[in-house]
Design a protein around this motif. Structure first.
Motif, PDB file in Angstrom:
ATOM      1  N   PHE A 152       0.936  -1.491  -0.211  1.00  0.00           N
ATOM      2  CA  PHE A 152      -0.328   0.211  -0.198  1.00  0.00           C
ATOM      3  C   PHE A 152       0.743   1.084   0.043  1.00  0.00           C
ATOM      4  O   PHE A 152       0.033   2.507   0.051  1.00  0.00           O
ATOM      5  N   GLY A 153       1.952   1.220  -0.137  1.00  0.00           N
ATOM      6  CA  GLY A 153       3.396   2.514  -0.752  1.00  0.00           C
ATOM      7  C   GLY A 153       4.465   1.734   1.234  1.00  0.00           C
ATOM      8  O   GLY A 153       4.223   1.237   1.571  1.00  0.00           O
ATOM      9  N   THR A 154       4.609   3.031   0.893  1.00  0.00           N
ATOM     10  CA  THR A 154       5.494   3.213   2.001  1.00  0.00           C
ATOM     11  C   THR A 154       5.164   4.091   3.896  1.00  0.00           C
ATOM     12  O   THR A 154       4.410   4.774   3.758  1.00  0.00           O
ATOM     13  N   ALA A 155       5.460   2.796   4.071  1.00  0.00           N
ATOM     14  CA  ALA A 155       4.938   3.278   6.030  1.00  0.00           C
ATOM     15  C   ALA A 155       5.631   4.251   6.478  1.00  0.00           C
ATOM     16  O   ALA A 155       6.872   3.531   6.274  1.00  0.00           O
ATOM     17  N   PRO A 156       5.297   4.956   7.237  1.00  0.00           N
ATOM     18  CA  PRO A 156       6.721   5.653   7.790  1.00  0.00           C
ATOM     19  C   PRO A 156       6.868   5.392   9.252  1.00  0.00           C
ATOM     20  O   PRO A 156       5.820   4.136  10.165  1.00  0.00           O
ATOM     21  N   ARG A 157       7.658   5.331   9.765  1.00  0.00           N
ATOM     22  CA  ARG A 157       8.906   4.518  10.583  1.00  0.00           C
ATOM     23  C   ARG A 157       8.318   5.490  11.956  1.00  0.00           C
ATOM     24  O   ARG A 157       8.426   6.825  12.763  1.00  0.00           O
ATOM     25  N   VAL A 158       8.289   4.651  13.466  1.00  0.00           N
ATOM     26  CA  VAL A 158       8.206   5.610  14.428  1.00  0.00           C
ATOM     27  C   VAL A 158       8.618   4.739  15.626  1.00  0.00           C
ATOM     28  O   VAL A 158       8.438   3.572  15.775  1.00  0.00           O
ATOM     29  N   LYS A 159       9.352   5.506  15.667  1.00  0.00           N
ATOM     30  CA  LYS A 159       9.908   4.536  17.573  1.00  0.00           C
ATOM     31  C   LYS A 159      10.447   5.685  18.572  1.00  0.00           C
ATOM     32  O   LYS A 159      10.647   6.952  18.150  1.00  0.00           O
TER      33      LYS A 159
END
Length: 433
Positions: free
Chosen positions: A196-203
């Motif tokens: 579905f595309g590039t998922a944002p990276r959250v950390k």
């Protein structure tokens, strides 16, 4: 004894060879500068001329010193946190950075070549969210950044490489409501690729240290992260985004573009700090030159006041000049009398302005705080001027130039009125007396 001095003094002056600016000429020049009731207006003009020269010299010294301080402080902070040169990949990240770093550091004059991973992210907490510049760096390299390691407000850099802690700026911590041990959440658009595309990276990362560089732009946006963690977070693989190269003399940075470029190879580009900050420092230089030209007008106006005051004094003392000439005073003696009268205003005003400007510059931060408390307003906003305090750096060469220019204008302003006084015809001046 009249304003023209005693007849005996004048005869002695006329007979022998007198030294330039003798005691007789100083006596009359100082007497003409002292106010009398019928000459009060002339004295007022002389006073305005003195104040004009004083304020002109002091203002020029203060403004030029503050501009020098701004440039030095900004340059020191910018180059203290960032490298003097950047080696970046042309199409991708910089590979084999450890070997390349050691190779560049062997170039004579190069101090260090630091691998970094840099990227934009959204920094958030429970109370707020702001944009941040995340920079991955080794602990040993971060300790070499004295603008950071020597200005820690809280926490420590011990074990920085081994943990998942980050170091953030004081203004960023304040805006997000974070303190030591709290968690900061970073969101980057460089995440995992999905159907579905590039998922944002959250950390989330623990705040291990809070620093204050003193430059609001950096204190409100920088986040330092361990290099290995930054490579994983920004998905740079085995490469880094850039090598920060520092040299001994930043002003000679262009001499190292060729040698560093040869070591880096065709796969990398080399940028200098002058290229990346050219518009900023060019704007500072233009502003500095314009301020110098504008403030020089104060000195010119004060010099014109000296001209007008001396012309009025010559007109008022026409009878005295005629008496002096008939009693043996030479044209040169009369010219020197009025030259001393005008030049004294300029010299004393210049010296007073130099003293005032120097004292002001040496105590400028104390005066700023005092004026801010007195007026109840913020006279120097860090958000606008990037620095947390008002800097001032006195340049000896510039101060000598300002003082020299003020003295030159003062001396030049006295020449025409003094020449008119020396050219006065005694017969015409005494015809209707």
């Amino acid at each position: 004894m009249t304003d023209a001095a005693s007849a005996e003094d004048v005869k002695v002056q006329g007979k022998g060879k007198s030294l330039p600016f003798g005691a007789f000429e100083w006596l009359l020049a100082m007497r003409y500068l002292r106010a009398r009731r019928r000459e009060g207006f002339i004295s007022v003009i002389a006073g305005f001329s003195f104040v004009g020269i004083l304020l002109g010299v002091a203002t020029l010294i203060i403004v030029m010193s503050v501009m020098n301080g701004f440039r030095t402080e900004l340059l020191g902070r910018i180059l203290g946190l960032n490298g003097h040169m950047f080696v970046r990949g042309v199409t991708s990240f910089v590979p084999d950075y450890d070997y390349l770093s050691e190779t560049i550091e062997k170039i004579p004059g190069v101090v260090s070549a630091t691998p970094i991973v840099e990227g934009q992210a959204m920094a958030s907490s429970r109370s707020n969210a702001l944009g941040a510049l995340v920079r991955g760096i080794h602990e040993k390299d971060l300790r070499r950044l004295k603008v950071v390691s020597d200005h820690l407000l809280m926490g420590t850099l011990d074990g920085f490489d081994g943990g998942e802690g980050v170091a953030i700026g004081s203004r960023l911590a304040r805006s997000l409501g974070l303190t030591l041990g709290d968690n900061i959440t970073l969101l980057s658009p460089r995440g995992a690729i999905t159907p579905f595309g590039t998922a944002p990276r959250v950390k989330s990362y623990r705040v291990a240290a809070i620093f204050e560089i003193g430059m609001s732009e950096y204190d409100s946006s920088f986040v330092f992260m361990p290099l290995d963690e930054a490579k994983q977070y920004f998905r740079t693989g085995d490469g880094v985004t850039a090598l920060e190269v520092k040299i001994k003399d930043p002003d000679r940075v262009n001499e190292f573009v060729g040698p560093v470029g040869q070591k880096a190879g065709s796969c990398c580009d080399v940028l200098t700090w002058q290229q990346t900050n050219q518009s900023f420092f060019s704007a500072l230089q233009v502003e500095r030159n314009v301020m110098f030209l504008i403030l020089t007008l104060i000195l010119i106006v004060a010099a014109l006041n000296i001209v007008s005051g001396l012309i009025m004094l010559v007109k008022d003392k026409g009878r005295d000049i005629a008496v002096l000439r008939t009693m043996g005073a030479t044209r040169g003696s009369v010219m020197r009398i009025f030259f001393i009268s005008g030049a004294s205003i300029g010299v004393v005003g210049t010296l007073a302005g130099f003293a005032l400007g120097t004292i002001f510059c040496l105590n400028i931060e104390t005066l700023r705080v005092w004026l801010s408390e007195l007026s109840g307003t913020e006279l120097f906003s860090p958000e606008i001027y990037f620095l947390s305090h008002m800097p001032a750096e006195i340049d000896t060469g510039e101060v000598v130039s300002v003082v020299g220019m003020a003295l030159f204008l003062s001396f030049a302003a006295t020449l025409y009125p003094a020449w008119r006084a020396a050219s006065l015809d005694p017969v015409e001046a005494l015809r209707y007396e």
